[in-house]
Design an enzyme around this catalytic site. Structure first.
Site, PDB file in Angstrom:
ATOM      1  N   ILE A 534      17.349  38.333  33.843  1.00  0.00           N
ATOM      2  CA  ILE A 534      17.010  38.574  32.433  1.00  0.00           C
ATOM      3  C   ILE A 534      15.796  39.480  32.288  1.00  0.00           C
ATOM      4  CG2 ILE A 534      18.034  36.442  31.570  1.00  0.00           C
ATOM      5  CD1 ILE A 534      15.285  35.143  31.661  1.00  0.00           C
ATOM      6  N   ASP A 652      -3.807  41.798  30.964  1.00  0.00           N
ATOM      7  CA  ASP A 652      -2.552  42.560  30.935  1.00  0.00           C
ATOM      8  C   ASP A 652      -1.773  42.243  29.663  1.00  0.00           C
ATOM      9  OD1 ASP A 652      -0.786  44.422  31.913  1.00  0.00           O
ATOM     10  OD2 ASP A 652       0.282  43.029  33.219  1.00  0.00           O
TER      11      ASP A 652
END
Length: 855
Positions: A534, A652
């Protein structure tokens, strides 16, 4: 009497010099170039004007002031002023000690200056008879390295006179410039004859190279296993900069970074060799002998071929207490530099610093584009040592002068082909970077070396996706399994009676999440069937899985060729096992069987935020939905910054790391790069730059100083991504539109934001809601972290934006609540305290005051 008094004073001064551990030969000469007055830099050092050192009658220069002060500049002085040379000109510097080496630093800031085009500046620099720079372009070099300023550092051999002449020679129809000069009488740090790499046969048969007659250019200086060391914290007043080594490590196996648990002193080592912080921290491979037997620690560097290089290794073993406990080989460019290194055997003492120099010859062969140097430490079993391990504390690389041609000059660095293709949107263009969701690691090398900056960053990412063949031709994995059932500081008894420190997942972390077997994970994903993939990230592939008879989970499996590995794996577990919050993704458990590194999370049915903004999204999110997702994400980040026991910086933040569950609740994910924030009196964490292109805080990028405001900048990019429905970087667009942050900021300044918002939103957004959103998002993108709002302020503003939008939708006009009314927003019991760890969320309620008549 006078004679005796003078002798006594001489003896006293000499004793003081030798007793002073911070002594260098003479006071440094610091010159700021151009102005008639000097100044004081950010570190409190006083710089004097350079005018009196220019040779009379040889100077046809002008003073200039930089037209732009880049936020990454460490100090106004000396970079904001320059001396422009239209013709050959010479400085003459008096030397306090003409018998010692001279440390010469040249500072360049290729900024716009009046009446000249700095991009057309090409010049040479000669010091004495040594050519330091040839056809040098500071503009091209800074651009290739993504740096705003450059520092070139040289160690020059003693001249034949009591002065040093440094001459600037502009190319034809061009000019030269300089912003600052440092001249320091340095101690003799190159005082031996190092072994020539590749000549080693046995302990008595090898070739050495005399280096005392060679001038040197500093190329790399790394504090291995430790953090960034600023010039002010260097030893002996030499003002050197030491960088984190992790970005240069080849492959996914970074080993373990540790700190000595015993007192480290110089002993017989001169203090100027390196700061004690270098000898206190180190990197080793860990305690897994079976893995270490087929592994190594390797660093990779870019160099100018055709020169000899001196490679200096700093060691201080604070663990081993007898010989033949830890023995390893040193390889440079796949050639033996040192065989069977036994540090305790060398020093016969624990925690004793030692440094060794090696010289390697590089060839400049036409058509040979291999401009890399490899430094490897490889465990050896030849002597049957007690532990299969290696160790390194510090590493320096110096380019040696060609004494035949008397030159240290190399070519101007060029941006790597890989980076160019990325920027042009070709092979590493938008599609690849979105689908692979690549995370980059960037660092700055000292002295403006050609190997440092974005070019090296991208090259390192590519090399980390390969497996290096060793000298013997074997493919050696550098994978490091993790022991999860022991504390980080767990000790394991050796047969020598010495406790060996292991780096491991802590007991608290392991007890707060589940340990899966590889059989369970394989079964949950149908043997990692590709149909269950996915997503793909920097760590590896993400699979949809089912456990416990029906519970959906997301399973992230490490990729051995990934640029991320053990550090990210451990950090993710340590962070998420301690954090519980509605807007942080939940870690269920992990697996590390058979060398695998696998993380198991709650399944997020709606995928990433990015998937619903572009890339052919089937669902168009309304403005209100987008705001609710932004608010949820901001809550998660605000909790990290203020609600946990320590400040946690995500490092991040991007739309692929914001996940959505079946009910569209936003959750922040991927904590592999997270850092515990500043403590005590520090306002930042000094660390190598890690993050993703397009989202990086420019201040953090330039100065390697990480703060919670770095997350705020990245979140500001996310906000404009939500508003404009376009990626943070779009290489296929015109140059002025490639960066979303720059493009959005420019449109905000020009008052043309309506031209960049998602067409699907037009006509549905309250003007006041949009204005408040844009105002707040633009503040997040401020160049200076101090000018950005806190994440709490961002959250408060977003909730106000949502209230303005809801009022607009319910009334059909811009009408807010009654003037002065407090509109309270309950945080839906987001806070959950982890009783085990003490991490908890601030249970604040945010109050919004909205004027009845709107803004």
């Amino acid at each position: 009497m006078r004679f005796k008094l003078r002798n006594l004073l001489l003896i006293f001064s000499t004793v003081c010099i030798f007793l002073n551990p911070f002594h260098i030969s003479g006071s440094p000469l610091l010159l700021t170039c151009g102005p008639n007055t000097g100044g004081t830099d950010a570190d409190g050092r006083k710089w004097e004007p350079d005018g009196k050192y220019l040779v009379a009658g040889d100077d046809k220069s002008t003073a200039a002031k930089a037209g732009l002060q880049d936020p990454s500049l460490p100090s106004y002085v000396p970079y904001m002023s320059a001396r422009i040379f239209q013709s050959e000109s010479t400085y003459q510097f008096p030397l306090q000690n003409s018998s010692s080496r001279t440390l010469l630093r040249l500072h360049f800031y290729p900024s716009p200056y009046p009446n000249v085009d700095v991009s057309k500046s090409y010049f040479s620099v000669v010091a004495g008879s040594m050519l330091l720079l040839n056809n040098f372009s500071a503009y091209i070099t800074a651009e290739a390295l993504s740096q705003s300023y450059l520092v070139k550092e040289y160690y020059l051999t003693p001249p034949r006179s009591a002065s040093l002449n440094v001459t600037f020679r502009p190319a034809d129809n061009s000019f030269a410039f300089i912003n600052g000069v440092e001249v320091i009488a340095a101690p003799e740090i190159f005082d031996n004859e190092p072994l020539l790499v590749g000549s080693y046969i046995d302990a008595r048969t090898f070739t050495t190279v005399p280096v005392t007659a060679s001038s040197m250019e500093m190329s790399y200086r790394l504090n291995v296993g430790g953090q960034f060391i600023s010039p002010m914290n260097d030893s002996d007043g030499l003002m050197r900069t030491w960088y984190d080594d992790s970005v240069y490590i080849y492959g996914a196996g970074h080993g373990v970074a540790l700190q000595a648990d015993t007192r480290v002193g110089y002993k017989k080592m001169p203090p100027y060799t390196a700061p004690l912080d270098v000898y206190r921290t180190y990197r080793s491979m860990g305690a897994y002998a079976d893995v270490n037997k087929v592994s190594n620690l390797t660093w990779i560097f870019e160099i100018d071929p055709g020169f000899m290089y001196l490679v200096r290794l700093h060691w201080c073993d604070s663990e081993m207490v007898k010989v033949n406990q830890r023995v390893f080989d040193v390889m440079i460019n796949n050639m033996t530099a040192a065989h069977e290194v036994d540090l305790f055997g060398w020093t016969n003492a624990i925690a004793t610093p030692v440094r060794k120099d090696y010289v390697v010859i590089t060839e400049n062969v036409t058509g040979n584009d291999d401009t890399h140097m490899w430094v490897s430490l490889v465990p050896t079993n030849q002597t049957r040592p007690e532990f299969m391990d290696v160790l390194l504390n510090g590493l320096e690389i110096f380019k040696m002068s060609d004494n035949v041609e008397s030159t240290l000059a190399g070519p101007n660095p060029m941006i790597s082909d890989l980076m160019r293709k990325y920027l042009e949107g070709h092979r590493m263009g938008l599609k690849d970077f979105e689908e692979n969701d690549s995370t980059i690691i960037i660092t700055f090398g000292a002295g403006g070396a050609a190997a440092v900056g974005v070019a090296t960053a991208v090259i390192c990412v590519v090399y980390r996706r390969k497996r290096k063949a060793t000298a013997g031709g074997d493919s050696r994995t550098s994978w490091l399994p993790i022991s999860w059932n022991s504390n980080t500081n767990t000790t394991k008894s050796s047969t020598a009676g010495k406790n060996q420190t292991l780096v491991a997942i802590s007991t608290d972390a392991a007890s707060n999440c589940r340990h899966f077997s590889l059989v369970e994970v394989t079964s949950a994903t149908d043997n990692f069937d590709e149909s269950n993939v996915i997503g793909v990230g920097g760590f590896g592939k993400v699979y949809k899985g089912v456990i416990d008879g029906g519970t959906k989970v997301a399973i992230k499996r490490s990729n051995p060729s990934s640029g991320q590995g053990v550090n990210e794996f451990v950090t993710e577990i340590e962070m998420l096992s301690r954090l519980r919050h509605r807007h942080l993704v939940s870690l269920i458990g992990f697996c590390e069987d058979n060398g695998e590194m696998i993380l198991v999370y709650d399944y997020m049915g709606r995928g990433t935020l990015r998937e619903h903004l572009y890339k052919g999204n089937e669902t168009t999110l309304s403005w209100k939905q987008r705001l609710q997702i932004c608010i949820g994400s901001a809550r998660g980040l605000h909790y990290l910054h203020t609600g946990a026991k320590y400040t946690i910086i995500h490092r991040d933040v991007k739309t692929t790391n914001i996940l959505l569950d079946d009910k569209w609740v936003a959750k922040v994910s991927d904590f592999g790069l997270s850092k515990t924030g500043p403590t005590m009196d520090k306002g930042h964490v000094s660390t190598a730059v890690k993050g993703s292109f397009g989202y990086l805080d420019p201040e953090y990028f330039s100065r390697q100083q990480l703060t919670d405001k770095s997350d705020v900048y990245s979140f500001g990019v996310v906000l404009f991504e939500v508003l404009c429905a376009r990626p943070a970087l779009s290489p296929n667009l015109p140059q002025d539109q490639v960066s979303l942050a720059d493009w959005a900021a420019r449109n905000v300044r020009n008052g043309t934001v309506e031209n960049i918002i998602d067409p699907a939103l037009k006509g549905t957004v309250s003007p006041d809601s949009l204005a408040k959103f844009v105002e707040m998002a633009a503040k997040c993108l401020a160049d200076h972290g101090g000018h950005r709002p806190s994440m709490g302020d961002v959250l408060w503003s977003l909730e106000m934006v949502l209230q303005l939008q809801e009022t607009y939708e319910s009334s059909g006009a811009m009408e807010g609540p009654e003037e002065g009314r407090s509109v309270e927003y309950d945080r839906e019991n987001d806070g959950e305290k982890n009783e085990t760890t003490g991490y908890e969320e601030n249970d604040h309620t945010f109050s919004l005051y909205v004027n009845q008549e709107g803004r």
